[in-house]
Design a protein around this motif. Structure first.
Motif, PDB file in Angstrom:
ATOM      1  N   ARG A 161      53.853 -11.074   1.788  1.00 49.93           N
ATOM      2  CA  ARG A 161      54.241  -9.659   1.913  1.00 49.93           C
ATOM      3  C   ARG A 161      53.387  -8.925   2.935  1.00 49.93           C
ATOM      4  N   LYS A 170      56.730  -6.266  10.814  1.00 49.89           N
ATOM      5  CA  LYS A 170      57.902  -5.405  10.950  1.00 49.89           C
ATOM      6  C   LYS A 170      57.881  -4.698  12.304  1.00 49.89           C
ATOM      7  N   ARG A 227      54.886  -7.027   6.244  1.00 49.98           N
ATOM      8  CA  ARG A 227      54.612  -5.622   6.576  1.00 49.98           C
ATOM      9  C   ARG A 227      54.043  -5.495   7.980  1.00 49.98           C
TER      10      ARG A 227
END
Length: 159
Positions: A34, A41, A38
């Motif tokens: 994760r 992105k 993040r």
């Protein structure tokens, strides 16, 4: 005589009882994936390739330290950077990474939602059994258990 500041309280309020909710164990690999998503992105293929090289360098440095050799999160982050690098290599030129359109991320979210629904159903079932067990206990104390009509799930409540 002076009054001490702040004024003393004569009666202490009792602390509210705290109920420990069951917690899931920490999944370091999921946290690492994760974090990579993040950070990635909006990155294009070149930026992800540079981040992949940085992650490979960090993994090489970590392998030299005994306490970091079994780092699950670091390995998961490296694997995620490699996956994102392959994903954008196969995408059209000029594409940027967006976790909202990543099929792997969507599958993980669906699996997590299904698992959460299963856990919630299990909690509700356990609460129903506990409530019925309390009801049966109250009937037993009133000596009215023999007049109670059985319901589905009473076996679990009686246990």
């Amino acid at each position: 005589m002076t009054t001490p500041w702040p004024p003393r309280r004569t009666a202490r309020r009792p602390l509210a009882p705290r109920v420990a909710a069951p917690r899931e164990p920490v999944d370091s690999a999921r946290i690492g994936r994760r974090a990579v998503r993040r950070r990635a992105k909006g990155m294009d293929a070149a930026a992800i390739a540079a981040a992949l090289e940085d992650s490979r360098f960090d993994a090489q440095q970590d392998s030299r330290h005994e306490d970091l050799a079994d780092d699950v999160r670091g390995r998961a982050e490296l694997a995620e950077w490699e996956r994102l690098d392959q994903l954008l290599a196969a995408a059209p030129a000029g594409s940027v990474y967006d976790p909202d359109t990543d099929p792997v991320v969507q599958e993980e979210l669906a699996a997590e939602a299904a698992a959460a629904a299963d856990r919630e159903a299990a909690v509700r079932k356990a609460q129903r059994i506990a409530a019925r067990a309390d009801e049966l206990q109250a009937l037993c104390e009133l000596h009215a258990l023999d007049r109670a009509e059985p319901r589905d799930g009473d076996e679990a409540a009686r246990d």
